[in-house]
Design an enzyme around this catalytic site. Sequence first.
Site, PDB file in Angstrom:
ATOM      1  N   ASP A  69       0.811  -1.210   0.000  1.00  0.00           N
ATOM      2  CA  ASP A  69       0.000   0.000   0.000  1.00  0.00           C
ATOM      3  C   ASP A  69       0.850   1.268   0.000  1.00  0.00           C
ATOM      4  OD1 ASP A  69      -2.287  -1.474  -0.076  1.00  0.00           O
ATOM      5  OD2 ASP A  69      -2.883  -1.126   2.002  1.00  0.00           O
ATOM      6  N   ASN A 138      -4.802   9.123   1.632  1.00  0.00           N
ATOM      7  CA  ASN A 138      -5.397   8.528   2.828  1.00  0.00           C
ATOM      8  C   ASN A 138      -5.743   9.550   3.895  1.00  0.00           C
ATOM      9  OD1 ASN A 138      -5.590   5.874   2.083  1.00  0.00           O
ATOM     10  ND2 ASN A 138      -3.869   5.146   3.292  1.00  0.00           N
ATOM     11  N   THR A 179      -9.800   3.302   6.676  1.00  0.00           N
ATOM     12  CA  THR A 179      -9.380   1.986   7.174  1.00  0.00           C
ATOM     13  C   THR A 179      -7.880   1.928   7.429  1.00  0.00           C
ATOM     14  OG1 THR A 179      -9.307   1.244   4.860  1.00  0.00           O
ATOM     15  CG2 THR A 179     -11.276   0.686   6.131  1.00  0.00           C
TER      16      THR A 179
END
Length: 283
Positions: A69, A138, A179
């Site tokens: 990620d 994010n 998340t």
Amino acid sequence: MKDSHQTIGVFVRPTHHQNPLFSELTQAKEWVLRLLEDEGFESFMADDNGLKDERLIEKAYAFLCLGGDGTILGALRMMHSYNKPCFGVRMGNLGYLTAIELNELKDFLQNLKHNKIKLEEHLALEGRIEEISFYAINEIVITRKEALGILDIEACVSHTPFNTYKGDGLIIATPLGSTAYNLSAHGPIVHALNQSYVLTPLCDFSLTQRPLVLGAEFCLSFCANKDALVIIDGQATYDLKANQKLYIQKSPTTTKLLQKNSRDYFKVLKEKLLWGESSSKKN
């Protein structure tokens, strides 16, 4: 010359040669480049600092990110202003954002050629500190620069003060990032395609403070009572001086991810978060 739909840029997770993953990533990169050629794609490599030749960026249809990620987050930020989609091939640990495993790449490329891949568009954040601007995929985190003391962060919505957070800091997350760090800080999970911000305090001094979900139509601003750090996706940092303003709004450009048609958001949540598993299996 092949059209842009047949040109793929390749990002590889930066790894030192002494890292145990170095050999594995090098072999995987070489295999990926051969596979792209075999499947009829032109390809080019992007280095750790992105691409200096904008003609290559414009030529590419999408960018393949080989890693975890962290790799895809870095690539998405680099490519954000160019409005190019990315897809991840997992070589890391978690792989929440990555689309496929390495052994699925051949089928994925064949589906890509036949337009059997779905394009997901997610909200991204645009931040600004005076003349410095940046994007976050994010989250943007405001946190203490010094180890000691409480950080007071005044938050405004559309120039109207609405809260003061007193603690270790504050997370401003996207739905896609809900998340990630936000979840670890006990913030809410928001569906990845939602249009909202998630504000989650870090170790707040007041027991009445709770995470807050706001519609993305608002413009936010923050200032702290002492020097602080602004952290972007856990990968880049900026200084925020005492009483200096940090402005955050919805980016006019979305985060674009290519995914398998069969990918299901709730199935991914269930698998990654081990929902429905017994406590013995989780441990």
